[in-house]
Write an enzyme that holds these catalytic residues in place. Sequence first.
Site, PDB file in Angstrom:
ATOM      1  N   THR A  28       0.828  -1.212   0.000  1.00 56.26           N
ATOM      2  CA  THR A  28       0.000   0.000   0.000  1.00 56.26           C
ATOM      3  C   THR A  28       0.860   1.259   0.000  1.00 56.26           C
ATOM      4  O   THR A  28       0.391   2.323  -0.390  1.00 56.26           O
ATOM      5  CB  THR A  28      -0.921   0.042   1.242  1.00 56.26           C
ATOM      6  N   SER A  43      13.411  -6.197   6.104  1.00 57.18           N
ATOM      7  CA  SER A  43      14.021  -4.931   5.682  1.00 57.18           C
ATOM      8  C   SER A  43      15.451  -4.726   6.133  1.00 57.18           C
ATOM      9  O   SER A  43      15.807  -3.662   6.644  1.00 57.18           O
ATOM     10  CB  SER A  43      13.184  -3.740   6.153  1.00 57.18           C
ATOM     11  N   SER A  97      17.832  -4.306   4.147  1.00 54.87           N
ATOM     12  CA  SER A  97      18.451  -3.296   3.289  1.00 54.87           C
ATOM     13  C   SER A  97      18.108  -1.885   3.768  1.00 54.87           C
ATOM     14  O   SER A  97      18.981  -1.022   3.839  1.00 54.87           O
ATOM     15  CB  SER A  97      18.050  -3.484   1.825  1.00 54.87           C
ATOM     16  N   GLU A 146      17.669   3.217  -2.682  1.00 56.11           N
ATOM     17  CA  GLU A 146      17.172   1.898  -3.099  1.00 56.11           C
ATOM     18  C   GLU A 146      16.530   1.979  -4.494  1.00 56.11           C
ATOM     19  O   GLU A 146      16.729   1.118  -5.336  1.00 56.11           O
ATOM     20  CB  GLU A 146      16.149   1.417  -2.063  1.00 56.11           C
ATOM     21  N   ASP A 157       9.684   0.986   4.734  1.00 55.89           N
ATOM     22  CA  ASP A 157      10.762   0.320   5.473  1.00 55.89           C
ATOM     23  C   ASP A 157      11.747   1.330   6.056  1.00 55.89           C
ATOM     24  O   ASP A 157      12.133   1.243   7.227  1.00 55.89           O
ATOM     25  CB  ASP A 157      11.521  -0.651   4.550  1.00 55.89           C
TER      26      ASP A 157
HETATM   27  C1  GLA Z   1       8.969  -4.117   0.584  1.00 56.98           C
HETATM   28  C2  GLA Z   1       9.137  -2.641   0.192  1.00 56.98           C
HETATM   29  C3  GLA Z   1       8.130  -1.755   0.912  1.00 56.98           C
HETATM   30  C4  GLA Z   1       6.709  -2.286   0.771  1.00 56.98           C
HETATM   31  C5  GLA Z   1       6.664  -3.791   1.077  1.00 56.98           C
HETATM   32  C6  GLA Z   1       5.323  -4.403   0.785  1.00 56.98           C
HETATM   33  O1  GLA Z   1       9.292  -4.308   1.923  1.00 56.98           O
HETATM   34  O2  GLA Z   1      10.447  -2.220   0.498  1.00 56.98           O
HETATM   35  O3  GLA Z   1       8.235  -0.439   0.439  1.00 56.98           O
HETATM   36  O4  GLA Z   1       6.183  -1.992  -0.485  1.00 56.98           O
HETATM   37  O5  GLA Z   1       7.627  -4.526   0.361  1.00 56.98           O
HETATM   38  O6  GLA Z   1       4.360  -3.898   1.635  1.00 56.98           O
END
Ligand code: GLA
Length: 387
Positions: A37, A127, A129, A161, A173
Amino acid sequence: MLNTDLLVSKFKKLYPESPNPRIFAGPGRINVIGGHTDYNLGFVLPCAVDREIIVVAGNRGDDKLKLFSLDYEEGFETTLDDLKFNNNKKWANYLMGVFSVLMADGFKLKGMNIVFGGNIPQGGGMSSSAALEVAVAYAVRALQEINLSDLNLVKACQKAENKFVGVMCGIMDQFASAMSKKDQLLFLDCADLSYKFIPLNFPDLSFFVSDTKKQRTLASSEYNKRREQCTEATNIFKGLDPKVRGLRDVSIPEFEKNKEKIPLPARKRAEHVVYEIDRVKKAAEALKNNNLEMLGEIERSSMKSMKETFEISCPELDAMVEIADSVKGVYGTRIIGGGFGGCTLSLVKNSALKELETKIMTEYPKRTGLLPEFWVVRSADGAREIV
Ligand code: GLA
């Protein structure tokens, strides 16, 4: 626990020219709800967790960047005028990306020495990264004394990123890694980046993360493809109403009225996003009302939608979700990252944790041939300097 002393002693051994390094931490995150989202300008409900990347950093007098990853046990060296994507040392791209974006934004940076390591599963949906980018940006900001607000730091990390690494991720993230507060969930509006905290007052509830150990080979290309399909659907709604900025501005009735105008598969992608944004709002309400049963139901319908409508699941994720959700005391389980492998998050009663672990250990390897890993994670503060 992460061994910061080990990182510091490695730093001192590699870089005797920087005798007084400083230490920064960037945490990983979970996302209770709001899958894909963020880049549709909707809501998300993440928090940072007690798994992190630690960056030990010191200034240099020249324009060299000397990097060392303790987890890979390898180094990488370049100069600030020669920052380019490196296919062989993928980890170095996250660090180079931060330097590159900050310099493109006009900051005059000098070279640095860096050693880093962490305990966030890599490429797994927690996350790692973003945590690395945020910790590096904190280090650069503090050591080179640049004037960068927290919000601009978050945006720079997302840009690193997007532009340097080439994954068109949203802002969730990096935002969660930098801005979270312990014992709170972050209710973030990705349209204007306003946010509020929702207290986590649930002593009997655990956040249980399971790593499917399925390599996410397709992850970045499929992620970018989903994003393009969402843009395709957004553009059709924009044609109907120029005020639409993203799928966030399309209500459920508007979507239902006009959905036939969107070709497949973009229609399905938009359907997931429009309903998922509504689920985030409902989940926030359920939390405020201490209604964990309701929250669990919302988690389960989010997962169903990610599997059937957004199509980002895989047999391993499906197996993990089915096994976890069959345990009494598990409210709900869903994918927490981009999908196609990586981790799931289960919201679970503390009293059911043992049974959940046993069931995953006995059933998941039989179904997939993979040995999973899991952790109970706790909410944590966002990035910080360790003094
Ligand atoms: C990854 C992306 C986020 C988000 C999620 C899905 O973690 O880095 O920005 O879009 O996927 O919700």
